[in-house]
Design a protein around this motif. Structure first.
Motif, short mmCIF file in Angstrom:
data_model
loop_
_atom_site.label_atom_id
_atom_site.label_comp_id
_atom_site.label_asym_id
_atom_site.label_seq_id
_atom_site.Cartn_x
_atom_site.Cartn_y
_atom_site.Cartn_z
N SER A 1 15.84 10.82 0.69
CA SER A 1 15.74 12.09 -0.30
C SER A 1 15.50 11.67 -1.68
O SER A 1 16.24 10.70 -2.42
CB SER A 1 16.74 13.02 -0.30
N LEU A 2 14.55 12.26 -2.53
CA LEU A 2 14.36 12.04 -3.78
C LEU A 2 14.69 13.27 -4.74
O LEU A 2 15.16 14.60 -4.03
CB LEU A 2 13.04 11.53 -4.46
N THR A 3 14.95 13.54 -6.00
CA THR A 3 15.04 14.78 -6.64
C THR A 3 13.97 15.81 -6.27
O THR A 3 12.76 15.59 -6.51
CB THR A 3 14.88 14.32 -8.27
N ALA A 4 14.50 16.95 -5.91
CA ALA A 4 13.40 18.03 -5.46
C ALA A 4 12.44 18.28 -6.65
O ALA A 4 12.86 18.35 -7.97
CB ALA A 4 14.37 19.17 -5.26
N ARG B 1 0.72 -1.25 -0.01
CA ARG B 1 0.07 -0.06 -0.07
C ARG B 1 0.94 1.24 -0.04
O ARG B 1 1.85 1.32 0.86
CB ARG B 1 -1.01 0.13 1.28
N MET B 2 0.58 2.29 -1.00
CA MET B 2 1.35 3.39 -0.87
C MET B 2 0.38 4.49 -1.25
O MET B 2 -0.81 4.45 -1.94
CB MET B 2 2.60 3.35 -2.17
N THR B 3 1.12 5.57 -1.07
CA THR B 3 0.18 6.89 -1.17
C THR B 3 1.11 7.97 -1.81
O THR B 3 2.41 7.92 -1.39
CB THR B 3 -0.42 7.49 0.04
N ALA B 4 0.63 8.66 -2.49
CA ALA B 4 1.42 9.79 -3.03
C ALA B 4 0.49 11.06 -3.30
O ALA B 4 -0.74 11.04 -3.74
CB ALA B 4 1.89 9.37 -4.54
N PRO B 5 1.18 12.26 -3.53
CA PRO B 5 0.30 13.51 -4.02
C PRO B 5 -0.36 13.37 -5.34
O PRO B 5 0.18 12.59 -6.13
CB PRO B 5 1.61 14.59 -4.04
N THR B 6 -1.24 13.99 -5.62
CA THR B 6 -2.38 13.63 -6.58
C THR B 6 -1.57 13.79 -7.99
O THR B 6 -1.78 13.08 -9.00
CB THR B 6 -3.63 14.55 -6.65
N THR B 7 -0.94 15.04 -8.14
CA THR B 7 -0.44 15.35 -9.45
C THR B 7 0.77 14.69 -9.73
O THR B 7 0.98 14.03 -10.86
CB THR B 7 0.20 16.89 -9.44
N GLU C 1 12.83 25.20 -5.03
CA GLU C 1 12.34 23.95 -5.12
C GLU C 1 11.65 23.29 -3.81
O GLU C 1 12.19 23.85 -2.72
CB GLU C 1 13.62 22.94 -5.59
N ARG C 2 10.99 22.30 -3.90
CA ARG C 2 10.36 21.78 -3.03
C ARG C 2 11.00 20.28 -2.90
O ARG C 2 10.88 19.44 -3.74
CB ARG C 2 8.69 21.46 -3.25
N PRO C 3 11.43 20.21 -1.78
CA PRO C 3 12.04 18.76 -1.47
C PRO C 3 11.09 17.55 -1.36
O PRO C 3 9.88 17.81 -1.19
CB PRO C 3 12.57 18.69 0.14
N MET C 4 11.32 16.50 -2.04
CA MET C 4 10.63 15.18 -2.18
C MET C 4 11.45 14.17 -1.67
O MET C 4 12.46 13.99 -1.71
CB MET C 4 10.11 15.18 -3.78
N SER C 5 10.33 13.23 -0.73
CA SER C 5 11.09 12.25 -0.14
C SER C 5 10.29 10.95 -0.04
O SER C 5 8.96 11.18 -0.73
CB SER C 5 11.20 12.59 1.32
N ILE D 1 5.85 15.41 -0.77
CA ILE D 1 6.53 16.57 -1.20
C ILE D 1 6.35 17.78 -0.19
O ILE D 1 5.36 18.04 0.43
CB ILE D 1 5.68 17.26 -2.62
N GLY D 2 7.52 18.43 0.33
CA GLY D 2 7.66 19.41 1.36
C GLY D 2 8.28 18.68 2.29
O GLY D 2 9.19 17.96 2.53
N GLU D 3 8.37 19.74 3.46
CA GLU D 3 9.36 19.45 4.78
C GLU D 3 8.61 18.22 5.44
O GLU D 3 7.58 18.00 5.51
CB GLU D 3 9.12 20.58 5.55
N LEU D 4 9.50 17.49 6.13
CA LEU D 4 9.08 16.45 6.96
C LEU D 4 9.15 16.56 8.42
O LEU D 4 10.68 16.33 8.94
CB LEU D 4 9.93 15.21 6.48
N PRO D 5 8.45 16.99 9.31
CA PRO D 5 8.47 17.23 10.61
C PRO D 5 8.43 16.07 11.57
O PRO D 5 8.96 16.20 12.76
CB PRO D 5 7.52 18.30 10.80
N ASP D 6 8.08 14.84 11.02
CA ASP D 6 7.71 13.67 11.90
C ASP D 6 9.10 12.91 11.80
O ASP D 6 9.47 12.16 10.92
CB ASP D 6 6.87 13.00 11.07
#
Length: 299
Positions: A157-160, A95-101, A263-267, A145-150
């Motif tokens: 890290s993936l390409t921004a 099971r995985m989840t990702a931003p819509t776009t 750029e927005r970090p992606m992880s 996508i974005g900062e990861l406070p958790d």
């Protein structure tokens, strides 16, 4: 609630000394921890913990029961490790989840290559722009996508995510083409709701500009923002991966191409206590190879 999971939660509550501390370790709410313990007590017909607002302590039966739970959990862990050792091929549901776009435009086309590498893995994918709690909602892994406070999560890290500012040719004929980012304050802007409150930061050489354009329209879907721009409703800032084909086709015009957008970090994230099964290992390796990882980060 599952008996085995409730045993795990109960043991962690005892080990950590409080339900709130156990909740942090388990990645769930203190209320959920309490429900698991209460479910065990109801099943057994007796109290396991004496609880006050400041402390908790095991009952006599709870002291005996927690040791039995630990023994059961240890036996299951050994059996799982033996099974994992004997299983080297990725299989089962992931099971995985990702931003819509990102999910629709980038991830889905790439998954054909993953399916060729791991044909026995079935994928259950949820695309949402909400920051999903992967632990409580039962996901194995997530693109974020974005900062990861958790800090509960392991992040690879993936390409921004590179961003682009565009508008339709008809709109630019109507309102004029801005020559400098500061001119955006006099333009119609269509914003993506999750990021609509964040200023746009641009730089060129030693010059840096921060713009907080007035959003005449905000939409909670990246595809809809793109459609609005093509319809001439205003200027947008969206991922370059989404807009590049429209720019090439002449449906949109890139503004300020000589300026660098933040750029927005992606992880890729997963829970740090999640067992590294072959299927989990396979999707991590694939995502890093496909979408580019930090080369200094160990595999």
């Amino acid at each position: 609630m599952g008996l085995f999971r409730s045993m795990q939660v109960f043991v962690m509550a005892v080990q950590e000394g409080s339900m709130s501390a156990a909740a942090v370790r388990l990645g769930m709410s203190p209320a959920m921890v309490g429900q698991h313990v209460a479910a065990l007590e109801e099943r057994l017909g007796t109290r396991l913990l004496n609880r006050t607002t400041r402390r908790q302590s095991l009952t006599d039966f709870g002291t005996s029961y927690v040791e039995q739970c630990r023994d059961i959990l240890d036996r299951v862990a050994v059996a799982d490790r033996d099974a994992e050792t004997s299983q080297t091929k990725a299989r089962g549901q992931l099971r995985m989840t990702a931003p819509t776009t990102f999910g629709a435009e980038v991830l889905m086309p790439a998954l054909q290559r993953y399916r060729a590498l791991a044909p026995e893995v079935t994928l259950d994918i949820t695309l949402t722009d909400r920051n999903v709690d992967i632990v409580e909602e039962g996901f194995d892994i997530a693109f974020r996508i974005g900062e990861l406070p958790d800090s509960r999560l392991i992040a690879r890290s993936l390409t921004a995510y590179r961003m682009m500012i565009c508008a339709a040719p008809d709109y630019l004929v109507w309102r004029g083409t801005p020559k400098h980012p500061s001119e955006l304050s006099s333009h119609e802007v269509v914003g993506f709701t999750p990021a609509s409150r964040s200023p746009w930061r641009l730089s060129k050489g030693n010059e840096e500009v921060e713009v907080a354009p007035h959003m005449s329209i905000t939409v909670n879907n990246g595809q809809a923002v793109r459609t609005a721009a093509r319809a001439g409703l205003g200027v947008i800032m969206q991922p370059a991966i989404l807009l590049a084909s429209d720019v090439q086709a002449g449906q949109l015009v890139q503004l300020f191409p000589e300026w660098h957008l933040r750029e927005r970090p992606m992880s890729l994230i997963y829970y740090r206590d999640r067992r590294m099964t072959p299927r989990l290992r396979s999707i991590i390796s694939f995502a890093i190879a496909e979408f580019g990882a930090d080369p200094e980060e160990p595999a």
